[in-house]
Design a protein around this motif. Sequence first.
Motif: not given
Length: 635
Positions: A48-72
């Motif tokens: 899957g793909v995960y997106q991190y947001f800062n306190k303003e709700g802005v996307i600051i990082y997008v990442g990919k993972a073979v295993n979402l749980k392990r990666r995040v």
Amino acid sequence: MSQQEEEYINEENDNETQDELSIEQKGEHKPLPSRLKQIVLSLPESPGVYQYFNKEGVIIYVGKAVNLKRRVSSYFNKNHQHNLKTRILVSQICDLKYVVVNSEQDALLLENALIKKHQPKYNILLKDSKTYPWIVIKNEHYPRIFYTRQLIHDGSQYFGPYTYLPAMKTVLELVHSLYKIRTCSYNLDPLKIHNSNYKVCLQYHIKKCQGCCEGRQKEEEYNKNIEEIKYILKGDLDYLEQYLEKEMMAAAEDLRFEEAQEIKNKLEQIGNFKSRSTIVSPTLHNIDVFAIDIDDDNAFINYLKVVHGTINQAYTFEYKIKGDDEKEEILATAITEMRERFKSVSKEILLPFEIGYKIEGAEITVPQRGDKKKLTDLSMQNVKQYRFDRLKRMEKFNPEQRAVKLLTDIKNELHLKELPVQIECFDNSNISGTDAVAACVVFRMGKPSKKDYRKYNIKTVVGPDDYASMQEVVRRRYTRMVNEGEQLPNLIVADGGVGQIEVIRQVVEDELHLNIPIAGLAKDDRHRTNELLFGFPPLVIGMSKDSQVFRLLGHLQDEVHRFAITFHRDKRSKRQVHSALDDINGIGEKTKELLLKTFKSIKRLKEQPLEEIEKVVGPSKAKIIYDALIEKKED
């Protein structure tokens, strides 16, 4: 995700993960907000793909993972004390969202699309924002062929893009030379041609166009030429050559000799064009080749396109690294973006190592030998040359900028109070304690300052004691520098690990009461530098061995080792050529050479009577030599 990260997370069970999930802020671990914690704990073990947001709700990082749980989870249950960028990223995460996909290749494509759309602050980003030109065959009567930077979806065909403008112009010159394609912008509708709306221009009179605007060239013949041109633009010159050879033979059999000669001229021009291309094995067809090299905050990725044994596309791209992405992840992202940008449909991709992701529509190969291995080596050679040229350009236009940046990186990595403008490194050299020497090299602003290099004969140490020898040299150097008021270094680097650092510290801090930071460069079992140590007690400073900081310190270590070894060899050589004649007062170098030339050795000289020696150097010198050698013989 790297293997190291997977091994780390596999060791954690669910209960430990719940207890340890935390967020780093200003060097401290703080518990995750409950909502964020619940999301992390409930993540699926799927691609899957995960997106991190800062306190303003802005996307600051997008990442990919073979295993979402392990990666995040790895972002929150690992200590990132050696990676400032990741610490800063993690400290700003206030929310996350994720998308589950069917495969890792879907994750790659989605990540690429989201990065392009949102341009997150901490993602790797392509620094080159150029719009590259394409060669277009316009969708019109008597199609024109020219280059453009705009893709218009009007049914026209586009070939490229071309990253090297001279190569594209060479292709266009070949096309217009072979086929005399029109360059005017008239709307050559058959009705307008029939009504004689246009007149031939200068291009026709200088034989660069066949007058299609007046109907002097039929559209059917013109379109046949266009079909042949497409093979050139696709890079499929072998097929075109075979086709033209058949046409030439058919024309000759029908006694159309002028037409056969024209086709022969075309074949010669195509052959000349091919000779200017990079030719590899003709069995290699429709292959993409990638290589990567990383330098601090930048990743350089080379791309080669191989069609019918010819490299018809070659370019190196530069990415800005803003997080802790592994080179496998960076390369996977770049491959997806480059193939999309260049509209590549190659069925095989050659890489220098596995990336852990599948690429849609292509098979990944990591060649170990043969022609394909030569291609990956060539790609790596190109990327290293690009990186080297880039550094040279930086030094040429702003020679101090790179040095200051490099020294600032060292200051930040080691948390020094001031910029390490002057760095000094020590090394010992001896063979079982004999001819013991030491050396000190000095780097100023990141470059060797050879006028400040110093050699030392070990005076107080008996036998092979590296620690005592190091202490003697360090004591002698800094005692003298303090007494003479010279500028002390901002950093001392020991050519060794914990032991060398400690003996230097005992002299610098305990004896001389100086406050100079001390680092060490430790080697592995194969005598290769693999760790940078710093602090008391010394700790390993985590950094990439490909980083400029590590390379500078490695250069420092190589230089002091070279300088010490050279001094040791010189000293040993002088001792080995030392003879009994060197200890006799009144006997100079010329007399010594004359005697050795005559009698060949000291042993034979000692066996000579006084009269024979007098014949060579005279009575007075002969008496001095004879008496001295007789004494040594008796001893």
